[in-house]
Design an enzyme around this catalytic site. Structure first.
Site, PDB file in Angstrom:
ATOM      1  N   CYS A   1       0.833  -1.207   0.000  1.00  0.00           N
ATOM      2  CA  CYS A   1       0.000   0.000   0.000  1.00  0.00           C
ATOM      3  C   CYS A   1       0.871   1.261   0.000  1.00  0.00           C
ATOM      4  O   CYS A   1       2.044   1.214  -0.409  1.00  0.00           O
ATOM      5  CB  CYS A   1      -0.972  -0.013   1.172  1.00  0.00           C
TER       6      CYS A   1
ATOM      7  N   ASP B   1      -3.918   1.327   9.999  1.00  0.00           N
ATOM      8  CA  ASP B   1      -5.114   2.167  10.165  1.00  0.00           C
ATOM      9  C   ASP B   1      -5.695   2.073  11.560  1.00  0.00           C
ATOM     10  O   ASP B   1      -6.310   3.018  12.048  1.00  0.00           O
ATOM     11  CB  ASP B   1      -6.178   1.768   9.140  1.00  0.00           C
TER      12      ASP B   1
END
Ligand code: RUB
Length: 303
Positions: A126, A197
């Site tokens: 990512c 996250d």
């Protein structure tokens, strides 16, 4: 109004990555202080409404509600201030919050870059600003690293990482996500480093879909799996067992209009990597094992 714009920017992923989302939300709440209100309680109600709206823009990154709650908490503590004084104090609090996040990122980059060995081959998944800052700092400190970026389907954030790292002159190889296990062996990866996250109190990590598969491969190959995560992404609610909602995004990210109409599509954006597969977590407080998350939650959120 900036809150509306920020809501759309986060929802449509023009602003993305957990840290940027938190900073953008805080900044948008800061703009509410410029509203022509002459009553502190009324302004707190507008802040509250705006915070709820911002929180609903994307469901998973806990940095978003943590940012909103932190600003709202300060607003409520200062509810007895006269309106202009309230605006002045709160503008400072918002700035302080944003500075804190940027400082946390810099600190992690500084601490994490020391973990990197000269000649290390690192795989990242990512696009994490935190990981990019850490790798860039290592490179600037003359560590001759090479980085493998997984493409990160379907939104291809790995290509953003590849572009950012190669702009710094760092040698980068881009691979499709399903090549992770193969390239870890073939290119002799030394470390996997990812962002996050949400971090739960038990050390589990929520990050971009595919992260947990990479962690499994890393364990199989005895490669260190490291997360670089600011404490704003730690979940105080997880102490009571509350888990993050895993965002499921639209079919259109995977299928063209009208393609395979009878085929269902599931498009989750995040997954959970269990603490047992994580060797260490780099935070602005230092490097901790996943078991150390609870102590940071105590320190950071006073739980
Ligand atoms: C981004 C992602 C990142 C974390 C950490 O997902 O999973 O790894 O948010 O990023 P998306 P950072 O692209 O769906 O937002 O370190 O920049 O906060």
């Amino acid at each position: 109004m900036k809150v509306e714009q920020t809501f759309r920017d986060i929802r449509d992923m023009r602003v993305r990555g957990a840290l940027d989302i938190a900073i953008a939300a805080a900044d948008a709440l800061g703009s509410v202080l410029e509203e022509p209100s002459d009553d502190t309680e009324e302004l707190i109600r507008i802040l509250d409404r705006s915070g709820k709206k911002l929180k609903s823009s994307r469901p998973t990154a806990i940095s978003l509600p943590n940012a909103v709650d932190s600003i709202l908490h300060n607003a409520k503590r200062n509810k007895n201030l006269e309106i202009n004084e309230f605006k002045r104090v709160m503008a400072l609090k918002v700035k302080e919050f944003i500075d804190e996040q940027n400082n946390a990122l810099e600190k992690i980059a500084e601490i994490g870059s020391k973990l990197i060995g000269d000649g290390d081959v690192i795989l990242t998944h990512c696009n994490s600003d935190t990981v990019i800052a850490l790798l860039t700092e290592a490179w600037e400190n003359k560590k001759k690293i090479e980085v493998i970026c997984t493409e990160t389907r379907p939104r291809n954030q790995g290509r953003i990482s590849a572009a950012e790292l190669s702009e710094h002159g760092i040698p980068v190889t881009l691979v499709v996500d399903s090549a992770a296990n193969y390239v870890m062996k073939k290119l002799k990866v030394d470390k996997v480093i990812v962002g996050g996250d949400v971090v739960y109190a038990n050390g589990d990590l929520v990050n971009k879909i595919g992260t947990s598969q990479i962690a499994l491969c890393a364990r199989e190959l005895d490669i260190d799996f490291i997360a670089a995560v600011e404490s704003i992404k730690f979940s105080p609610h997880s102490v009571m067992g509350a888990l993050a909602e895993i965002e499921e995004r639209g079919r259109e990210e995977i299928m063209a209009e009208g393609e395979l109409p009878k085929v269902k599509v599931l498009n989750p954006a995040f997954d959970v990597t269990h603490a047992e597969f994580i060797d260490s977590i780099i935070t602005e407080y230092g490097i901790i094992p996943p078991q150390g998350v609870y102590h940071i939650l105590e320190e950071r959120f006073g739980i």
